[in-house]
Design a protein around this motif. Structure first.
Motif, mmCIF file in Angstrom:
data_model
loop_
_atom_site.group_PDB
_atom_site.id
_atom_site.type_symbol
_atom_site.label_atom_id
_atom_site.label_comp_id
_atom_site.label_asym_id
_atom_site.label_seq_id
_atom_site.Cartn_x
_atom_site.Cartn_y
_atom_site.Cartn_z
ATOM 1 N N ASP A 1 0.825 -1.204 0.000
ATOM 2 C CA ASP A 1 0.000 0.000 0.000
ATOM 3 C C ASP A 1 0.863 1.260 0.000
ATOM 4 O OD1 ASP A 1 -2.822 -1.168 0.552
ATOM 5 O OD2 ASP A 1 -1.548 -2.107 2.067
ATOM 6 N N VAL A 2 1.942 1.224 0.783
ATOM 7 C CA VAL A 2 2.837 2.380 0.924
ATOM 8 C C VAL A 2 4.269 1.872 0.930
ATOM 9 C CG1 VAL A 2 3.481 4.362 2.359
ATOM 10 C CG2 VAL A 2 1.086 3.593 2.302
ATOM 11 N N TRP A 3 5.153 2.602 0.271
ATOM 12 C CA TRP A 3 6.565 2.232 0.321
ATOM 13 C C TRP A 3 7.437 3.482 0.438
ATOM 14 C CZ3 TRP A 3 3.895 1.505 -4.409
ATOM 15 C CH2 TRP A 3 4.337 2.285 -5.489
ATOM 16 N N THR A 4 8.616 3.311 1.032
ATOM 17 C CA THR A 4 9.595 4.392 1.099
ATOM 18 C C THR A 4 10.132 4.635 -0.300
ATOM 19 O OG1 THR A 4 10.214 3.707 3.326
ATOM 20 C CG2 THR A 4 11.715 5.182 2.186
ATOM 21 N N ASP A 5 10.098 5.893 -0.722
ATOM 22 C CA ASP A 5 10.428 6.228 -2.102
ATOM 23 C C ASP A 5 11.715 7.040 -2.171
ATOM 24 O OD1 ASP A 5 9.985 6.030 -4.772
ATOM 25 O OD2 ASP A 5 8.256 7.372 -4.841
ATOM 26 N N HIS A 6 12.361 6.964 -3.326
ATOM 27 C CA HIS A 6 13.639 7.628 -3.566
ATOM 28 C C HIS A 6 13.523 8.456 -4.833
ATOM 29 C CE1 HIS A 6 17.937 8.121 -4.494
ATOM 30 N NE2 HIS A 6 18.204 7.746 -3.268
ATOM 31 N N GLY A 7 14.173 9.619 -4.851
ATOM 32 C CA GLY A 7 14.068 10.517 -5.983
ATOM 33 C C GLY A 7 14.540 9.938 -7.299
ATOM 34 N N SER A 8 15.446 8.961 -7.240
ATOM 35 C CA SER A 8 15.947 8.354 -8.473
ATOM 36 C C SER A 8 14.919 7.434 -9.125
ATOM 37 C CB SER A 8 17.219 7.550 -8.186
ATOM 38 O OG SER A 8 18.246 8.384 -7.732
ATOM 39 N N TYR A 9 13.954 6.971 -8.353
ATOM 40 C CA TYR A 9 13.016 5.968 -8.840
ATOM 41 C C TYR A 9 11.610 6.490 -9.071
ATOM 42 C CZ TYR A 9 16.687 2.687 -7.663
ATOM 43 O OH TYR A 9 17.884 2.028 -7.617
ATOM 44 N N TYR A 10 11.209 7.497 -8.322
ATOM 45 C CA TYR A 10 9.797 7.840 -8.378
ATOM 46 C C TYR A 10 9.326 8.387 -9.724
ATOM 47 C CZ TYR A 10 8.949 12.956 -7.961
ATOM 48 O OH TYR A 10 8.793 14.288 -8.188
ATOM 49 N N PRO A 11 10.187 9.040 -10.545
ATOM 50 C CA PRO A 11 9.683 9.467 -11.854
ATOM 51 C C PRO A 11 9.145 8.312 -12.690
ATOM 52 C CG PRO A 11 11.708 10.631 -11.360
ATOM 53 C CD PRO A 11 11.548 9.567 -10.296
ATOM 54 N N GLN A 12 9.730 7.118 -12.545
ATOM 55 C CA GLN A 12 9.222 5.968 -13.303
ATOM 56 C C GLN A 12 7.836 5.561 -12.834
ATOM 57 O OE1 GLN A 12 12.589 2.949 -13.950
ATOM 58 N NE2 GLN A 12 13.269 4.177 -12.206
ATOM 59 N N PHE A 13 7.654 5.624 -11.508
ATOM 60 C CA PHE A 13 6.350 5.275 -10.962
ATOM 61 C C PHE A 13 5.287 6.276 -11.405
ATOM 62 C CE2 PHE A 13 9.150 3.835 -7.232
ATOM 63 C CZ PHE A 13 9.370 2.599 -7.814
ATOM 64 N N VAL A 14 5.687 7.550 -11.477
ATOM 65 C CA VAL A 14 4.766 8.585 -11.941
ATOM 66 C C VAL A 14 4.400 8.334 -13.399
ATOM 67 C CG1 VAL A 14 4.515 11.048 -12.439
ATOM 68 C CG2 VAL A 14 5.587 10.312 -10.301
ATOM 69 N N GLY A 15 5.434 8.083 -14.215
ATOM 70 C CA GLY A 15 5.202 7.899 -15.641
ATOM 71 C C GLY A 15 4.327 6.707 -15.973
ATOM 72 N N SER A 16 4.384 5.683 -15.138
ATOM 73 C CA SER A 16 3.603 4.469 -15.409
ATOM 74 C C SER A 16 2.301 4.428 -14.623
ATOM 75 C CB SER A 16 4.444 3.227 -15.095
ATOM 76 O OG SER A 16 4.939 3.272 -13.773
ATOM 77 N N GLY A 17 1.988 5.516 -13.920
ATOM 78 C CA GLY A 17 0.714 5.589 -13.217
ATOM 79 C C GLY A 17 0.603 4.666 -12.020
ATOM 80 N N GLN A 18 1.740 4.327 -11.401
ATOM 81 C CA GLN A 18 1.736 3.375 -10.296
ATOM 82 C C GLN A 18 1.664 4.036 -8.925
ATOM 83 O OE1 GLN A 18 5.466 1.783 -11.416
ATOM 84 N NE2 GLN A 18 4.634 0.166 -12.706
ATOM 85 N N ILE A 19 1.718 5.359 -8.894
ATOM 86 C CA ILE A 19 1.833 6.080 -7.637
ATOM 87 C C ILE A 19 0.702 7.103 -7.556
ATOM 88 C CG2 ILE A 19 3.473 7.692 -8.657
ATOM 89 C CD1 ILE A 19 4.910 7.854 -6.027
ATOM 90 N N LEU A 20 0.118 7.249 -6.399
ATOM 91 C CA LEU A 20 -1.077 8.068 -6.215
ATOM 92 C C LEU A 20 -0.729 9.543 -6.034
ATOM 93 C CD1 LEU A 20 -4.212 7.724 -5.821
ATOM 94 C CD2 LEU A 20 -3.732 7.784 -3.352
ATOM 95 N N ASP A 21 -1.463 10.406 -6.710
ATOM 96 C CA ASP A 21 -1.354 11.846 -6.503
ATOM 97 C C ASP A 21 -2.035 12.188 -5.180
ATOM 98 O OD1 ASP A 21 -1.393 14.617 -6.592
ATOM 99 O OD2 ASP A 21 -2.977 14.721 -8.120
ATOM 100 N N ILE A 22 -1.244 12.705 -4.226
ATOM 101 C CA ILE A 22 -1.808 13.004 -2.908
ATOM 102 C C ILE A 22 -2.116 14.486 -2.713
ATOM 103 C CG2 ILE A 22 -0.681 11.015 -1.833
ATOM 104 C CD1 ILE A 22 1.369 13.011 -0.626
#
Length: 453
Positions: A94-115
């Motif tokens: 449900d929730v994971w610790t995120d890192h700046g090097s990785y999160y753009p990929q999650f954003v681009g693929s729609g895997q991460i929620l806009d809070i």
């Protein structure tokens, strides 16, 4: 915390994950019906921080009895591999610790929620965080995390070895560096390098082929950012990573100012002051320093307890980054956040947990354990006091954030993993002597920028 190490994420798996994320959901299969008890799966990678966040989870459960947070800790490389696999299966936490090097990929693929809608609704105070950190997690008006901590970089050195070579702490606090002769930093490195006969690196009798203690341990597995050394010195040399940050599209790895830094590190190994890349220990710099085989290195603030804690095998102290050609000391400032899986069945409960992680209630708990510096400025002060109570002198990390222009943000762009792999492979080929510095960096820069066309 750190960091910019190779994670080996499979790009194909990431692509698959983007298509499957909407099909799955996080959370525990045994969750009760809506309105009942809910278990939030939460992942992190740092075992040093697990106890702090378990304390936060316990406090959160007390305040929210119907929500239980289940924490899973996995070491860095395996963490990202497991997350990729779970995302591809549509069964991410449900929730994971995120890192700046990785999160753009999650954003681009729609895997991460806009809070952002949640933050607006609940009136989260974004001004409470260390300057610049809140902006890291925003793209196109959407927010993908709240700051949870920050780190900077300093020099860590063996105090016994410094005393043996008659180097004073005051000298360490005022080191200079330049790519031509290394400044006073290189002079100290040379003094701290000792061969098997007891000659240091400034002694004409020094034998670089029989080194007992290296004066400096560089980090070559440092991705595309060089957070643990070459990036900090390059920025102090007047270099910038890319055209704008975050979300730039043109990198500048072919800039001669970066090549000068890589060449400076190379000559340290040529002189015997640092181990050659293909001869360095597989144990990692922390272990080599603690074993007394190295005298000094760059170290992020996430290693404070490694070097200043009771378990340290040697006596260490910290010094600020050296003064560079731009007339300032420079250190990267990096921070983490917590991501909510777009496919979670428990958005509200996951948001409550993320909001708690980004609040003073949790960050003060983390501060009291003196492991990392929380993102909230007031909690940072509490962490500093906790370190002082342990007699840890951590001013080298703190002062950088209080100095105008003392810190810079690491790059956040699309294609982060691909950029990291290309640049790291190029730099390692350069230090192995397989290609010239300027040529290798230009080839890497061309490959990197081609990703954005």
């Amino acid at each position: 915390m750190n960091t910019t190490k190779r994670a080996g994420l499979a790009l194909l798996a990431l692509a698959l994950a983007g298509t499957l994320a909407a099909c799955g959901s996080g959370g525990d299969a045994q969750d009760d019906a809506a309105g009942g008890n809910v278990t939030i799966d939460y992942w992190l990678w740092d075992d040093n921080q697990q106890a702090s966040y378990q304390a936060c989870a316990d406090a959160f459960h007390t305040a929210n009895p119907n929500i239980t947070v289940k924490i899973t800790q996995t070491a860095w490389a395996q963490y990202w591999q497991n997350l990729t696999t779970q995302l591809a299966a549509g069964q991410a936490p449900d929730v994971w610790t995120d890192h700046g090097s990785y999160y753009p990929q999650f954003v681009g693929s729609g895997q991460i929620l806009d809070i952002q809608p949640f933050a607006d609704r609940d009136k989260v105070d974004l001004t409470q965080y260390q300057e610049g950190l809140a902006d890291l997690w925003v793209k196109d008006g959407k927010r993908f995390g709240l700051p949870k901590d920050w780190d900077t970089v300093a020099l860590v050195y063996n105090t016994t070895m410094l005393a043996d070579q008659k180097v004073k702490a005051e000298e360490m606090a005022n080191l200079t560096w330049n790519p031509a002769d290394g400044g006073t930093l290189q002079q100290v490195i040379a003094k701290l390098t000792v061969d098997e006969s007891g000659h240091n690196g400034l002694d004409p009798a020094f034998d670089k082929n029989k080194v007992k203690v290296y004066g400096f341990l560089p980090e070559w597995a440092d991705g595309s950012q060089g957070q643990n050394g070459w990036g900090d010195l390059a920025v102090a040399n007047g270099w910038t990573y890319l055209d704008k940050n975050p979300w730039g599209t043109r990198y500048k790895y072919d800039d001669p100012k970066l090549a000068q830094v890589i060449d400076w590190f190379k000559q340290l190994t040529d002189k015997g002051y640092a181990p050659k890349f293909d001869k360095q220990s597989t144990l990692g710099r922390d272990a080599v320093l603690n074993a007394g085989k190295g005298a000094m290195s760059f170290a992020g603030s996430w290693t404070i307890n490694t070097f200043l804690g009771a378990a340290a095998e040697q006596k260490f102290a910290l010094a600020p980054m050296p003064l560079g050609p731009v007339g300032a000391r420079k250190t990267a400032i990096n921070g983490l956040s917590d991501a909510i899986f777009a496919g979670t069945r428990h958005q509200e409960e996951a948001w409550k947990w993320v909001k708690f992680l980004g609040s003073a209630d949790c960050q003060n708990i983390v501060a009291g354990n003196a492991v990392v510096f929380p993102a909230i400025k007031a909690a940072t002060d509490k962490a500093a006091a906790a370190h002082e109570a342990k007699r840890h002198d951590v001013k080298a990390y703190l002062d950088a954030t209080k100095t105008e222009g003392g810190t810079f943000l690491l790059p956040i762009t699309d294609h982060g993993n691909e950029v990291s792999q290309i640049v790291q492979d190029a730099i390692q080929s350069i230090v192995l002597g397989q290609i010239g510095t300027a040529e290798g960096l230009k080839q890497a820069n061309d490959q990197v920028n081609a990703l954005f066309t």
